[in-house]
Design a protein around this motif. Structure first.
Motif, PDB file in Angstrom:
ATOM      1  N   ASP A  78      -7.776   9.453  -6.671  1.00  0.00           N
ATOM      2  CA  ASP A  78      -8.393   8.132  -6.664  1.00  0.00           C
ATOM      3  C   ASP A  78      -9.357   7.956  -7.834  1.00  0.00           C
ATOM      4  O   ASP A  78      -9.386   6.907  -8.475  1.00  0.00           O
ATOM      5  CB  ASP A  78      -9.143   7.897  -5.351  1.00  0.00           C
ATOM      6  CG  ASP A  78      -8.212   7.556  -4.199  1.00  0.00           C
ATOM      7  OD1 ASP A  78      -6.991   7.437  -4.419  1.00  0.00           O
ATOM      8  OD2 ASP A  78      -8.709   7.408  -3.068  1.00  0.00           O
ATOM      9  N   GLU A  83      -6.615  -4.614   1.565  1.00  0.00           N
ATOM     10  CA  GLU A  83      -7.233  -5.836   1.070  1.00  0.00           C
ATOM     11  C   GLU A  83      -6.552  -6.243  -0.240  1.00  0.00           C
ATOM     12  O   GLU A  83      -6.434  -5.432  -1.157  1.00  0.00           O
ATOM     13  CB  GLU A  83      -8.725  -5.620   0.839  1.00  0.00           C
ATOM     14  CG  GLU A  83      -9.465  -6.886   0.456  1.00  0.00           C
ATOM     15  CD  GLU A  83     -10.974  -6.671   0.345  1.00  0.00           C
ATOM     16  OE1 GLU A  83     -11.629  -7.527  -0.277  1.00  0.00           O
ATOM     17  OE2 GLU A  83     -11.476  -5.653   0.855  1.00  0.00           O
ATOM     18  N   ARG A 124     -10.250   1.825  -3.068  1.00  0.00           N
ATOM     19  CA  ARG A 124     -10.161   2.159  -1.650  1.00  0.00           C
ATOM     20  C   ARG A 124      -9.857   0.923  -0.817  1.00  0.00           C
ATOM     21  O   ARG A 124      -9.009   0.946   0.094  1.00  0.00           O
ATOM     22  CB  ARG A 124     -11.470   2.792  -1.175  1.00  0.00           C
ATOM     23  CG  ARG A 124     -11.467   3.189   0.305  1.00  0.00           C
ATOM     24  CD  ARG A 124     -12.848   3.564   0.798  1.00  0.00           C
ATOM     25  NE  ARG A 124     -13.764   2.422   0.732  1.00  0.00           N
ATOM     26  CZ  ARG A 124     -13.768   1.413   1.611  1.00  0.00           C
ATOM     27  NH1 ARG A 124     -12.911   1.406   2.613  1.00  0.00           N
ATOM     28  NH2 ARG A 124     -14.634   0.435   1.493  1.00  0.00           N
ATOM     29  N   ARG A 125     -10.519  -0.170  -1.112  1.00  0.00           N
ATOM     30  CA  ARG A 125     -10.299  -1.413  -0.357  1.00  0.00           C
ATOM     31  C   ARG A 125      -8.855  -1.908  -0.492  1.00  0.00           C
ATOM     32  O   ARG A 125      -8.238  -2.333   0.480  1.00  0.00           O
ATOM     33  CB  ARG A 125     -11.284  -2.479  -0.835  1.00  0.00           C
ATOM     34  CG  ARG A 125     -12.718  -2.231  -0.374  1.00  0.00           C
ATOM     35  CD  ARG A 125     -13.716  -3.047  -1.179  1.00  0.00           C
ATOM     36  NE  ARG A 125     -13.441  -4.483  -1.124  1.00  0.00           N
ATOM     37  CZ  ARG A 125     -14.007  -5.365  -1.947  1.00  0.00           C
ATOM     38  NH1 ARG A 125     -14.848  -4.955  -2.898  1.00  0.00           N
ATOM     39  NH2 ARG A 125     -13.723  -6.649  -1.827  1.00  0.00           N
ATOM     40  N   VAL A 126      -8.317  -1.811  -1.701  1.00  0.00           N
ATOM     41  CA  VAL A 126      -6.930  -2.216  -1.919  1.00  0.00           C
ATOM     42  C   VAL A 126      -5.982  -1.302  -1.149  1.00  0.00           C
ATOM     43  O   VAL A 126      -5.027  -1.770  -0.505  1.00  0.00           O
ATOM     44  CB  VAL A 126      -6.595  -2.211  -3.423  1.00  0.00           C
ATOM     45  CG1 VAL A 126      -5.098  -2.217  -3.660  1.00  0.00           C
ATOM     46  CG2 VAL A 126      -7.228  -3.416  -4.105  1.00  0.00           C
ATOM     47  N   LYS A 127      -6.228  -0.018  -1.195  1.00  0.00           N
ATOM     48  CA  LYS A 127      -5.351   0.932  -0.509  1.00  0.00           C
ATOM     49  C   LYS A 127      -5.425   0.790   1.005  1.00  0.00           C
ATOM     50  O   LYS A 127      -4.503   1.191   1.714  1.00  0.00           O
ATOM     51  CB  LYS A 127      -5.699   2.367  -0.932  1.00  0.00           C
ATOM     52  CG  LYS A 127      -5.330   2.669  -2.382  1.00  0.00           C
ATOM     53  CD  LYS A 127      -5.733   4.067  -2.801  1.00  0.00           C
ATOM     54  CE  LYS A 127      -4.980   5.125  -2.062  1.00  0.00           C
ATOM     55  NZ  LYS A 127      -5.294   6.487  -2.541  1.00  0.00           N
ATOM     56  N   GLU A 128      -6.516   0.195   1.487  1.00  0.00           N
ATOM     57  CA  GLU A 128      -6.658  -0.031   2.922  1.00  0.00           C
ATOM     58  C   GLU A 128      -6.102  -1.386   3.355  1.00  0.00           C
ATOM     59  O   GLU A 128      -6.174  -1.747   4.521  1.00  0.00           O
ATOM     60  CB  GLU A 128      -8.126   0.111   3.329  1.00  0.00           C
ATOM     61  CG  GLU A 128      -8.630   1.543   3.255  1.00  0.00           C
ATOM     62  CD  GLU A 128     -10.087   1.675   3.648  1.00  0.00           C
ATOM     63  OE1 GLU A 128     -10.750   0.627   3.864  1.00  0.00           O
ATOM     64  OE2 GLU A 128     -10.574   2.817   3.747  1.00  0.00           O
ATOM     65  N   THR A 163       0.830  -1.204   0.000  1.00  0.00           N
ATOM     66  CA  THR A 163       0.000   0.000   0.000  1.00  0.00           C
ATOM     67  C   THR A 163       0.868   1.259   0.000  1.00  0.00           C
ATOM     68  O   THR A 163       0.487   2.272  -0.584  1.00  0.00           O
ATOM     69  CB  THR A 163      -0.960   0.010   1.202  1.00  0.00           C
ATOM     70  OG1 THR A 163      -0.221   0.004   2.423  1.00  0.00           O
ATOM     71  CG2 THR A 163      -1.881  -1.201   1.163  1.00  0.00           C
ATOM     72  N   GLU A 181     -14.453   2.359  -5.067  1.00  0.00           N
ATOM     73  CA  GLU A 181     -14.601   1.537  -3.872  1.00  0.00           C
ATOM     74  C   GLU A 181     -13.595   0.380  -3.865  1.00  0.00           C
ATOM     75  O   GLU A 181     -12.969   0.085  -2.834  1.00  0.00           O
ATOM     76  CB  GLU A 181     -16.023   0.980  -3.780  1.00  0.00           C
ATOM     77  CG  GLU A 181     -16.260  -0.028  -2.663  1.00  0.00           C
ATOM     78  CD  GLU A 181     -16.008   0.521  -1.265  1.00  0.00           C
ATOM     79  OE1 GLU A 181     -15.786  -0.299  -0.354  1.00  0.00           O
ATOM     80  OE2 GLU A 181     -16.002   1.761  -1.093  1.00  0.00           O
ATOM     81  N   GLU A 182     -13.406  -0.272  -5.009  1.00  0.00           N
ATOM     82  CA  GLU A 182     -12.409  -1.347  -5.092  1.00  0.00           C
ATOM     83  C   GLU A 182     -11.003  -0.806  -4.834  1.00  0.00           C
ATOM     84  O   GLU A 182     -10.199  -1.433  -4.137  1.00  0.00           O
ATOM     85  CB  GLU A 182     -12.467  -2.005  -6.470  1.00  0.00           C
ATOM     86  CG  GLU A 182     -13.691  -2.869  -6.699  1.00  0.00           C
ATOM     87  CD  GLU A 182     -13.780  -3.370  -8.127  1.00  0.00           C
ATOM     88  OE1 GLU A 182     -14.162  -4.532  -8.321  1.00  0.00           O
ATOM     89  OE2 GLU A 182     -13.482  -2.574  -9.052  1.00  0.00           O
ATOM     90  N   ILE A 200      -6.736  -7.631  -3.492  1.00  0.00           N
ATOM     91  CA  ILE A 200      -7.649  -8.003  -4.574  1.00  0.00           C
ATOM     92  C   ILE A 200      -6.801  -8.064  -5.841  1.00  0.00           C
ATOM     93  O   ILE A 200      -6.449  -7.037  -6.417  1.00  0.00           O
ATOM     94  CB  ILE A 200      -8.793  -6.982  -4.733  1.00  0.00           C
ATOM     95  CG1 ILE A 200      -9.489  -6.728  -3.391  1.00  0.00           C
ATOM     96  CG2 ILE A 200      -9.803  -7.474  -5.773  1.00  0.00           C
ATOM     97  CD1 ILE A 200     -10.534  -5.626  -3.436  1.00  0.00           C
TER      98      ILE A 200
END
Length: 271
Positions: A23, A44, A38-42, A9, A35-36, A46
């Motif tokens: 973003d 997760e 954001r999830r990766v940057k947090e 990240t 949203e996808e 994917i």
């Protein structure tokens, strides 16, 4: 084992900042949702999203995925003759400093100071080393915290790039070569993270070393605070063109080699 300085990240964030992509723009260019992203940057993992954003960010897909899955850590270099590596605490992180010495004459050079130079000074005393130079890779606070103490304890002059001068140091133009008994120390400009960042390529010992400050890390690089484009260019053209068995001594994180970073660093590995 010293942890990697950056996780995946961090790599994404550095590339995104360097390219000045929001973003929404990054997501649109990569064909993923905000949203996808954001999830990766947090944190997760994917894989499809990582594979899509990597080329937009100028990152190698495989290297980024390996980093995200925890599959990359540089090989342990073991005991390296003529090189001492110190990893000391500075505020909420750790920082590296180095001691290079000629085994025959015991002449030595210090590279950066770390957050606490007590262990370095003890090592100098135990091995009876004569410090001839103190070299700075750049002048961010974590790399020069103990400069005054080192100068007083060793009596050695401190050298700093003329583009990034601080009091108590002697200026030099990158490209200058220094001699340390049988060791040759060649300086070259690797700015980008800072205006006058310098790396030092050392030959004449059993192994070749390059001390790079925050220009390059195992699996990452320093943020392009001064110039992201220059940081990428200098790493690619000046550090990663050195012999592949050259040991890379970064300002943070573990030691690595030129060969490993050409394969595993997302900023430079595209195979």
């Amino acid at each position: 084992m010293i942890p990697l300085e950056d996780n995946y990240t961090d790599v994404i964030a550095k590339a995104q900042r360097g390219l000045n992509l929001t973003d929404s723009v990054l997501a649109a260019k990569a064909g993923v949702s905000v949203e996808e992203l954001r999830r990766v940057k947090e944190g997760e993992v994917i894989e499809e999203v990582l594979e899509r954003i990597a080329p937009v960010l100028g990152l190698g897909k495989r290297a980024l995925l390996d980093l995200a899955k925890g599959m990359y850590y540089p090989k342990d270099q073991g005991v390296i003759p003529g090189l001492f590596h110190f990893n000391t605490r500075w505020e909420d992180m750790t920082v590296n400093s180095y001691l290079v010495w000629d085994k025959k004459t015991k002449e030595a050079a210090v590279f950066d100071t770390g957050g606490n130079c007590t262990e370095m000074l003890d090592t100098i005393k135990v091995h009876g080393l004569n410090i001839k130079y103190i070299f700075l890779t750049h002048t961010h606070a974590d790399h020069i915290a103990e400069l005054g103490r080192l100068k007083r304890a060793t009596g050695a002059p401190a050298y700093c790039c003329e583009l990034e001068m601080i009091p108590g140091t002697e200026p030099f133009h990158p490209g200058r070569e220094f001699q340390l008994s049988d060791l040759s120390i060649r300086s070259f400009l690797t700015n980008g993270h800072s205006p006058g960042g310098v790396s030092y390529f050392i030959t004449g010992a059993e192994r070749k070393f390059v001390i790079v400050g925050d220009s390059l890390f195992a699996g990452s690089m320093g943020g392009g605070n001064y110039s992201y484009a220059e940081a990428l260019k200098n790493n690619k053209e000046k550090i990663l063109t050195l012999p592949e068995d050259t040991i890379v001594c970064p300002g943070h994180g573990p030691l690595t080699t030129v060969g490993e970073e050409k394969i595993h660093n997302p900023f430079f590995a595209f195979s």
